[in-house]
Scaffold this active site. Structure first.
Site, PDB file in Angstrom:
ATOM      1  N   THR A   1       1.052  -1.144  -0.076  1.00  0.00           N
ATOM      2  CA  THR A   1      -0.095  -0.212  -0.111  1.00  0.00           C
ATOM      3  C   THR A   1       0.930   1.206  -0.019  1.00  0.00           C
ATOM      4  O   THR A   1       1.860   1.036   0.573  1.00  0.00           O
ATOM      5  CB  THR A   1      -0.707  -0.038   1.392  1.00  0.00           C
ATOM      6  OG1 THR A   1      -1.416  -1.268   1.527  1.00  0.00           O
ATOM      7  CG2 THR A   1      -1.786   1.443   1.380  1.00  0.00           C
TER       8      THR A   1
ATOM      9  N   ASP B   1      -8.254  -2.592   4.566  1.00  0.00           N
ATOM     10  CA  ASP B   1      -8.172  -1.627   5.529  1.00  0.00           C
ATOM     11  C   ASP B   1      -8.114  -0.335   5.115  1.00  0.00           C
ATOM     12  O   ASP B   1      -8.373   0.812   5.463  1.00  0.00           O
ATOM     13  CB  ASP B   1      -6.804  -1.670   6.732  1.00  0.00           C
ATOM     14  CG  ASP B   1      -5.624  -1.784   5.727  1.00  0.00           C
ATOM     15  OD1 ASP B   1      -5.481  -2.635   4.861  1.00  0.00           O
ATOM     16  OD2 ASP B   1      -4.946  -0.984   6.097  1.00  0.00           O
TER      17      ASP B   1
ATOM     18  N   GLY C   1      -4.695  -6.299   5.508  1.00  0.00           N
ATOM     19  CA  GLY C   1      -5.704  -5.550   5.672  1.00  0.00           C
ATOM     20  C   GLY C   1      -6.886  -6.008   6.568  1.00  0.00           C
ATOM     21  O   GLY C   1      -7.379  -5.325   7.497  1.00  0.00           O
TER      22      GLY C   1
HETATM   23  N1  GLY Z   1      -3.318  -2.938   3.514  1.00  0.00           N
HETATM   24  C1  GLY Z   1      -3.985  -3.080   2.159  1.00  0.00           C
HETATM   25  C2  GLY Z   1      -4.988  -4.185   1.908  1.00  0.00           C
HETATM   26  O1  GLY Z   1      -4.972  -4.951   2.647  1.00  0.00           O
HETATM   27  O2  GLY Z   1      -5.670  -4.041   0.988  1.00  0.00           O
END
Ligand code: GLY
Length: 273
Positions: free
Chosen positions: A158, A188, A210
């Site tokens: 991310t 998330d 996430g």
């Molecule tokens: N942290 C990014 C996701 O899990 O989509």
């Protein structure tokens, strides 16, 4: 201006320079914290080596669905499962300035296209190869629960940025999601308190798995720990209490400065002046 950005937990430190190039975009005379974090994340979305915008991971059906969010001291704007749009963070910015909080799927995609952000060119060769590998490993597995053993090995990534300027903090985050994700899966990143949080103790952005981040509201938890223990220790506590087998990276900024903490390597860069 205090500004820190990351290229996703798991991204090698050799990419710090790429992150710094993006950070410099946010460090222009007269920019607010909000303008700065959006400019930085937009630049990272344009770099195909990061999992956001142009370099997004592919869903198991071969599509690209992305999530992004921005928060200022005054408002929040998020998009989830947006497609065919090259800079999801710019659409989150439009939502931030609208009466809404979160737009998903078709409605986010249509808004992005209407505002001129259409792109048919989000799939990179590397991501297509990665999808082939995933499909090969999955083989004939068909039921959602069968995906679990693969999903436990998932890779995320991310991009994110937090800033503090002129008494105001801001956060921005963008992602192509995780490997082994089915269409419609949302992590998330577009969820307040999970992927990002701005409050009285500053701005926080998270990166990592996430589902685990969301269960623990890791960004809000980090913000609250900063209030109790200060910037550095606050972030460290949240990483320490996170299960070691799952990835987590955090960046945070407030009037005291900016910090990062993670349980894997994480490309990052900051400017404090
Ligand atoms: N942290 C990014 C996701 O899990 O989509």
């Amino acid at each position: 201006m205090i500004l820190i950005a990351h290229g996703g937990v798991g991204s090698p430190r050799e990419r710090d320079e790429q992150v710094m190039k993006a950070v410099e975009k946010g460090y222009e005379e007269g920019m607010s914290a909000l303008e700065a974090v959006i400019a930085v994340v937009e630049e990272l979305e344009n770099d195909p080596t990061f999992n956001a915008g142009r370099g997004s991971r592919l869903r198991l059906d071969g599509s690209v669905q992305m999530d992004a969010a921005v928060q200022s001291e005054h408002n929040i704007g998020s998009v989830a499962a947006i497609e065919e749009v090259k800079n999801p963070i710019r659409i989150a910015e439009i939502v931030h300035d609208s009466p809404y909080l979160l737009l998903v799927g078709d409605s986010a995609t249509k808004l992005g296209k209407k505002r001129g952000f259409e792109s048919k060119d989000l799939k990179t060769e590397d991501r297509i190869d990665e999808l082939e590998e995933m499909r090969e490993k999955l083989g004939t597995e068909e039921k959602l629960k069968d995906y679990k053993k693969f999903y436990d090995e998932m890779q995320g990534g991310t991009v994110g940025c937090v800033a503090y300027e002129d008494g105001e903090a801001a956060a921005a985050v963008s992602t192509g999601g995780t490997s082994y994700s089915i269409r419609g899966r949302v992590g998330d990143s577009p969820l307040i308190g999970s992927g990002f949080y701005v409050g009285e103790h500053g701005a926080v952005v998270a990166t990592g798995k996430g589902e685990e981040i969301t269960k623990r509201l890791s960004s809000k938890r980090c913000h609250d720990m900063i209030g109790e223990y200060g910037l550095e220790r606050g972030c460290e506590i949240v990483v320490e209490e996170f299960p070691e087998e799952h990835t987590l990276g955090l960046i945070a900024a407030n009037k005291e400065g900016c910090v990062s903490a993670d349980n894997r390597q994480m490309a990052r860069a900051s400017i404090e002046e």
